[in-house]
Design a protein around this motif. Structure first.
Motif, PDB file in Angstrom:
ATOM      1  N   ASN A  76       0.844  -1.203   0.000  1.00  0.00           N
ATOM      2  CA  ASN A  76       0.000   0.000   0.000  1.00  0.00           C
ATOM      3  C   ASN A  76       0.876   1.250   0.000  1.00  0.00           C
ATOM      4  N   ALA A  77       0.226   2.408  -0.091  1.00  0.00           N
ATOM      5  CA  ALA A  77       0.956   3.671  -0.197  1.00  0.00           C
ATOM      6  C   ALA A  77       1.763   3.974   1.062  1.00  0.00           C
ATOM      7  N   ALA A  78       1.281   3.512   2.214  1.00  0.00           N
ATOM      8  CA  ALA A  78       2.005   3.777   3.460  1.00  0.00           C
ATOM      9  C   ALA A  78       3.375   3.111   3.458  1.00  0.00           C
ATOM     10  N   VAL A  79       3.494   1.945   2.827  1.00  0.00           N
ATOM     11  CA  VAL A  79       4.784   1.267   2.732  1.00  0.00           C
ATOM     12  C   VAL A  79       5.735   2.081   1.855  1.00  0.00           C
ATOM     13  N   VAL A  80       5.224   2.644   0.765  1.00  0.00           N
ATOM     14  CA  VAL A  80       6.039   3.516  -0.083  1.00  0.00           C
ATOM     15  C   VAL A  80       6.552   4.700   0.719  1.00  0.00           C
ATOM     16  N   ASN A  81       5.691   5.307   1.529  1.00  0.00           N
ATOM     17  CA  ASN A  81       6.101   6.464   2.326  1.00  0.00           C
ATOM     18  C   ASN A  81       7.209   6.104   3.320  1.00  0.00           C
ATOM     19  N   VAL A  82       7.113   4.925   3.917  1.00  0.00           N
ATOM     20  CA  VAL A  82       8.146   4.477   4.850  1.00  0.00           C
ATOM     21  C   VAL A  82       9.480   4.322   4.130  1.00  0.00           C
ATOM     22  N   LEU A  83       9.458   3.709   2.961  1.00  0.00           N
ATOM     23  CA  LEU A  83      10.693   3.530   2.203  1.00  0.00           C
ATOM     24  C   LEU A  83      11.287   4.872   1.796  1.00  0.00           C
ATOM     25  N   MET A  84      10.462   5.812   1.355  1.00  0.00           N
ATOM     26  CA  MET A  84      10.966   7.117   0.949  1.00  0.00           C
ATOM     27  C   MET A  84      11.622   7.849   2.118  1.00  0.00           C
ATOM     28  N   GLU A  85      11.031   7.737   3.298  1.00  0.00           N
ATOM     29  CA  GLU A  85      11.636   8.360   4.485  1.00  0.00           C
ATOM     30  C   GLU A  85      12.985   7.715   4.799  1.00  0.00           C
ATOM     31  N   PHE A  86      13.066   6.408   4.658  1.00  0.00           N
ATOM     32  CA  PHE A  86      14.315   5.690   4.908  1.00  0.00           C
ATOM     33  C   PHE A  86      15.399   6.128   3.932  1.00  0.00           C
ATOM     34  N   LEU A  87      15.027   6.349   2.678  1.00  0.00           N
ATOM     35  CA  LEU A  87      16.003   6.689   1.636  1.00  0.00           C
ATOM     36  C   LEU A  87      16.436   8.148   1.671  1.00  0.00           C
ATOM     37  N   GLU A  88      15.706   8.995   2.393  1.00  0.00           N
ATOM     38  CA  GLU A  88      16.043  10.422   2.434  1.00  0.00           C
ATOM     39  C   GLU A  88      17.477  10.661   2.883  1.00  0.00           C
ATOM     40  N   SER A  89      17.925   9.907   3.862  1.00  0.00           N
ATOM     41  CA  SER A  89      19.276  10.090   4.396  1.00  0.00           C
ATOM     42  C   SER A  89      20.312   9.230   3.680  1.00  0.00           C
ATOM     43  N   ARG A  90      19.885   8.579   2.600  1.00  0.00           N
ATOM     44  CA  ARG A  90      20.784   7.705   1.832  1.00  0.00           C
ATOM     45  C   ARG A  90      20.644   8.019   0.344  1.00  0.00           C
ATOM     46  N   PRO A  91      20.970   9.233  -0.068  1.00  0.00           N
ATOM     47  CA  PRO A  91      20.716   9.669  -1.445  1.00  0.00           C
ATOM     48  C   PRO A  91      21.509   8.907  -2.501  1.00  0.00           C
ATOM     49  N   ASP A  92      22.600   8.271  -2.116  1.00  0.00           N
ATOM     50  CA  ASP A  92      23.432   7.570  -3.091  1.00  0.00           C
ATOM     51  C   ASP A  92      23.133   6.078  -3.180  1.00  0.00           C
ATOM     52  N   LEU A  93      22.181   5.597  -2.404  1.00  0.00           N
ATOM     53  CA  LEU A  93      21.847   4.168  -2.427  1.00  0.00           C
ATOM     54  C   LEU A  93      20.989   3.869  -3.647  1.00  0.00           C
ATOM     55  N   PRO A  94      21.465   3.029  -4.592  1.00  0.00           N
ATOM     56  CA  PRO A  94      20.692   2.750  -5.812  1.00  0.00           C
ATOM     57  C   PRO A  94      19.360   2.069  -5.487  1.00  0.00           C
ATOM     58  N   LEU A  95      18.315   2.479  -6.203  1.00  0.00           N
ATOM     59  CA  LEU A  95      16.982   1.920  -6.033  1.00  0.00           C
ATOM     60  C   LEU A  95      16.481   1.411  -7.385  1.00  0.00           C
ATOM     61  N   ILE A  96      16.139   0.134  -7.434  1.00  0.00           N
ATOM     62  CA  ILE A  96      15.566  -0.485  -8.637  1.00  0.00           C
ATOM     63  C   ILE A  96      14.117  -0.826  -8.311  1.00  0.00           C
ATOM     64  N   VAL A  97      13.188  -0.323  -9.108  1.00  0.00           N
ATOM     65  CA  VAL A  97      11.758  -0.489  -8.827  1.00  0.00           C
ATOM     66  C   VAL A  97      11.102  -1.350  -9.901  1.00  0.00           C
ATOM     67  N   ASP A  98      10.594  -2.497  -9.485  1.00  0.00           N
ATOM     68  CA  ASP A  98       9.724  -3.292 -10.341  1.00  0.00           C
ATOM     69  C   ASP A  98       8.301  -2.901  -9.966  1.00  0.00           C
ATOM     70  N   PRO A  99       7.639  -2.077 -10.784  1.00  0.00           N
ATOM     71  CA  PRO A  99       6.343  -1.504 -10.383  1.00  0.00           C
ATOM     72  C   PRO A  99       5.204  -2.503 -10.579  1.00  0.00           C
TER      73      PRO A  99
END
Length: 255
Positions: A76-99
């Motif tokens: 759900n969208a809440a899980v996306v929000n949690v991941l985005m908050e986690f990644l905020e402090s890790r701008p160089d961590l590569p993210l691959i999204v299978d939508p």
């Protein structure tokens, strides 16, 4: 990786674990949702508590170096929000999204709120998204059947690169196309193995790409390695149920 549980073992987090392990990586599986599915279709899904996911991500990051993040079904969208908050402090961590939006059998794995959350935040943060043709047209909100137009709309909205996968098409060859803001489209033409679709190839491909990027490969090299790996898994695909066959991700892999 963050993905859903497929109890048939054909797709989802088990596919991610097997593919990443086969390519020499160590997967850190974070479950996003539980599904009711088999080799034919998805019949239901229930998201995991987002706070549990938040705690898992923070716990892992304090203990283990992270080299890439791969997402599948997000719940759900809440899980996306949690991941985005986690990644905020890790701008160089590569993210691959299978939508992941729909199963190959047509069952839904994302509601409109989740799709909007992916479009508005997750895609712009990703190094690459890997939709199949059906997903690309839906995500690109394109009036025509032009995958290139849909990809261009996603790039204009903030995506860095879009790998449009052709496994859901027909014909003797699969054409995968990488659209990017940095270069002209790049095409890979692969022999189509078998006459029918398989259960879990999209998960396997995206996970294999993330394993390559985590190991230091360029996007182009990671895609090439992943495609070769997926082809190998399909040459010895498993018939485990009455529906689609499953990639044999347990095959020995040599680079």
């Amino acid at each position: 990786m963050l993905s859903g549980l497929d109890p048939s073992g054909g797709a989802g987090i088990q596919a991610d674990i097997q593919a990443i392990t086969s390519l020499g990586g160590h997967p850190l599986p974070v479950l996003t949702c539980l599904t009711v599915q088999d080799t034919n279709n998805v019949y239901g899904a229930e998201a995991i508590n987002p706070e549990t996911i938040r705690q898992q991500l923070e716990c892992l990051a304090k203990d283990i170096p992270l080299h890439a993040v791969k997402t599948g079904a997000m719940g759900n969208a809440a899980v996306v929000n949690v991941l985005m908050e986690f990644l905020e402090s890790r701008p160089d961590l590569p993210l691959i999204v299978d939508p992941v939006i729909k199963a190959a059998g047509g069952g839904d794995l994302a509601d409109n709120e989740l799709v909007d959350a992916m479009r508005s935040s997750l895609f712009a943060r990703a190094e690459m998204i890997t939709p199949n043709g059906v997903e690309l047209l839906q995500l690109g909100d394109c009036d025509s059947d032009s995958e290139s137009q849909a990809a261009d709309k996603l790039l204009s909205a903030g995506c860095k690169s879009v790998l449009a996968t052709g496994g859901h098409g027909t014909g003797p060859h699969i054409i995968n196309t990488l659209y990017s803001t940095e270069h002209e489209p790049m095409h890979w033409e692969l022999e189509r193995i078998g006459a029918n679709e398989y259960h879990g190839t999209g998960c396997t491909l995206a996970a294999a790409i993330s394993a390559g990027i985590a190991s230091g490969l360029s996007a182009r090299a990671a895609i090439s390695q992943a495609q070769n790996y997926v082809s190998r898994t399909l040459l010895s695909a498993l018939t485990i149920g009455q529906g689609q066959r499953v990639p044999n991700r347990g095959i020995p892999w040599e680079r």
